[in-house]
Design a protein around this motif. Structure first.
Motif, PDB file in Angstrom:
ATOM      1  N   SER A 264       4.666   3.193   6.338  1.00 51.60           N
ATOM      2  CA  SER A 264       3.269   3.466   5.710  1.00 51.60           C
ATOM      3  C   SER A 264       2.590   2.338   5.483  1.00 51.60           C
ATOM      4  N   LEU A 265       3.323   1.511   4.957  1.00 51.66           N
ATOM      5  CA  LEU A 265       2.821   0.067   4.406  1.00 51.66           C
ATOM      6  C   LEU A 265       2.526  -0.741   5.526  1.00 51.66           C
TER       7      LEU A 265
ATOM      8  N   ALA B  61      -1.404   0.240   5.825  1.00 55.04           N
ATOM      9  CA  ALA B  61      -2.030   0.634   4.416  1.00 55.04           C
ATOM     10  C   ALA B  61      -2.984  -0.432   3.946  1.00 55.04           C
ATOM     11  N   SER B  62      -4.363   0.171   3.696  1.00 56.76           N
ATOM     12  CA  SER B  62      -5.256  -0.935   3.189  1.00 56.76           C
ATOM     13  C   SER B  62      -4.788  -1.114   1.665  1.00 56.76           C
ATOM     14  N   GLN B  63      -4.214  -0.435   1.159  1.00 61.59           N
ATOM     15  CA  GLN B  63      -3.869  -0.327  -0.243  1.00 61.59           C
ATOM     16  C   GLN B  63      -2.475  -0.532  -0.427  1.00 61.59           C
ATOM     17  N   PRO B  64      -1.585  -1.564  -0.139  1.00 61.04           N
ATOM     18  CA  PRO B  64      -0.046  -1.380  -0.240  1.00 61.04           C
ATOM     19  C   PRO B  64       0.379  -1.299  -1.459  1.00 61.04           C
TER      20      PRO B  64
ATOM     21  N   PHE C  60       0.457   2.352  -2.497  1.00 59.36           N
ATOM     22  CA  PHE C  60       1.573   3.050  -1.875  1.00 59.36           C
ATOM     23  C   PHE C  60       2.962   2.752  -2.309  1.00 59.36           C
TER      24      PHE C  60
END
Length: 170
Positions: free
Chosen positions: A142-143, A146-149, A152
């Motif tokens: 997912s990371l 991701a735009s916001q790691p 997450f």
């Protein structure tokens, strides 16, 4: 120096060009000897002590401590994907310590880290380690997109602390 070279080899994962590139980066800092900490700094990973601390906080279900460590990770400019990859590998090592009588024949790490892992693995059940590895593997995937790691990572760490694993139904 031996630990530094082993880390370069592990990071290169069998790719000679990657190993040479990492070695070149280490040499470019201009020190007469390359240390383990130099390699860690260059590749943007965290040290074993940090992984131990995160694992301890997860084991103790200490959400505040975990979130403080995630904050430190980002404040130090570390790569979230690399951190999760390293943490997954750390939990793999904990699993090896949990299920084998001679983990040092399988795991390549310092004697100090081996002692810590042997002690720490006693605080986890085997199934719990496996679930954490699965959760971290999903997080790593997912990371990458991701735009916001950070969000997450924080959510996954909270889920692990609470024992609320995405992969429970596997």
């Amino acid at each position: 120096q031996g630990e530094a070279l082993r880390l370069i080899a592990r990071m290169a994962d069998g790719a000679m060009r990657d190993a040479i590139s990492l070695l070149d980066q280490c040499i470019s800092i201009g020190k007469p000897e390359i240390t383990y900490e130099d390699v860690i700094s260059i590749v943007g990973i965290v040290n074993d002590t940090f992984l131990y601390d995160v694992s301890n906080a997860l084991m103790n279900k200490d959400i505040c401590r975990v979130l403080d460590l995630v904050d430190k990770l980002f404040m130090d400019g570390k790569n979230a994907v690399q951190f999760v990859s390293d943490l997954t590998y750390y939990y793999r090592n904990l699993l090896i310590c949990k299920i084998t009588s001679k983990p040092e024949s399988i795991i390549e790490t310092s004697d100090e880290t081996m002692k810590l892992m042997k002690k720490q693995c006693k605080g986890f059940e085997q199934d719990e380690i496996i679930c954490i590895i699965k959760e971290l593997s999903l997080l790593e995937t997912s990371l990458k997109w991701a735009s916001q790691p950070r969000i997450f990572l924080e959510v996954s760490m909270i889920k692990i602390c609470e024992g609320n694993f995405s992969s429970d139904n596997d």
